[in-house]
Design a protein around this motif. Structure first.
Motif: not given
Ligand code: G1P
Length: 276
Positions: A54, A102, A114
């Motif tokens: 992420v 993100q 996310n």
């Protein structure tokens, strides 16, 4: 049985400025290897070979690190320098890498949420690569074994000094076996006098996928961020979360002091043995 591991890597690394102005903090080298590669190697050792990041703005170097560099390969092919690519080639051979972004920094819970599209509906590992762990058997591998037994979310914990407890998520639980606790209480970064114990969460988790829906329903907590710790407490109250006092050492590479300690340790105990 657990195949995926999520790496939230969107954070700024302000404590390392100016080094991290245009370079992700996860790419800072501990001796000759970027911090994030240690975490990825730990995941692979545990059998978690689908790696999901992420990420955020300014983090492209991470994606490039886990991809082929044709120019470099071409330049050093057949020379003695190929040796230096050994560890990253090994990592690339044994794992796959996916990325999602993100776009706003709204806390660790939000970062994990996310990652949902990379994980789907299965249990998964989480590594916060700021925490560099060294152990005879990797910490995630230890936790995967425990997961087989308990089939619920697991957080790694470590005893920390009272003056440091406010930097961590802190648990309280019923000790079922030596070093294995069923979590009853969990608070994100409490002041020392409010901490329910001296057992601090460190950046290794196994999470069951119901955590995503719980996070969706978790309001912002400490520092107005959506905290994974708060979601885990809900999970613990509705079902079961275990805390595991892992075997091994952890270095806080999110701080300059911890980073220097890790560098010295790796140089003395790991680099010499494997690479020199
Ligand atoms: C995060 C978690 C915290 C945990 C820590 C471990 O905090 O929110 O519960 O104890 O990682 O490193 P951070 O250090 O990202 O603020």
């Amino acid at each position: 049985m657990i195949n995926k591991c999520l790496f939230p890597v969107a954070g700024y690394g302000t404590r390392f400025l100016p080094a991290t102005k245009s370079m992700p903090k996860e790419m800072l080298p501990v001796v000759n290897k970027p911090l994030v590669q240690y975490g990825v190697e730990e995941a692979i050792e545990a059998g978690l070979k689908e790696i999901g990041f992420v990420t955020g703005r300014g983090k492209r170097a991470i994606a490039d690190h886990f991809d082929v560099s044709y120019e470099l390969e071409h330049q050093i092919a057949g020379t003695s320098k190929e040796e230096y690519l050994k560890s990253i080639r090994e990592v690339m051979k044994n794992a796959s890498f996916s990325f999602t972004r993100q776009s706003e920094m709204r806390g660790l819970g939000d970062a994990i949420l996310n990652g949902r599209r990379l994980i789907g509906d299965e249990p998964f590992g989480v590594v916060l690569s700021d925490d560099l762990c060294v152990a005879e058997e990797g910490v995630l591998a230890q936790m995967v074994k425990l997961y087989r037994q308990f089939r619920c979310s697991i957080v790694a914990v470590q005893e920390v000094a009272k003056e440091d407890i406010h930097k961590f998520g802190v648990i309280k639980g019923k000790e079922l076996k030596d070093g294995i606790y069923q979590v009853e209480e969990m608070v994100e970064k409490p002041p020392a006098d409010k901490a329910p114990s001296n057992l601090a969460i460190i950046g290794r988790y196994i999470l069951t996928p119901d955590i995503f829906e719980i996070i969706e329903n978790t309001p912002p907590g400490k520092n107005d961020e959506v905290q994974l710790t708060d979601a885990l407490l809900t999970q613990a109250k509705n079902g079961c979360v275990m805390a595991y006092r892992f075997k091994g050492r952890r270095f806080d590479c999110g701080s300059v002091e911890g980073f220097v300690d890790a560098t010295n340790y790796v140089y003395k105990n790991i680099y010499n043995v494997n690479e020199a």
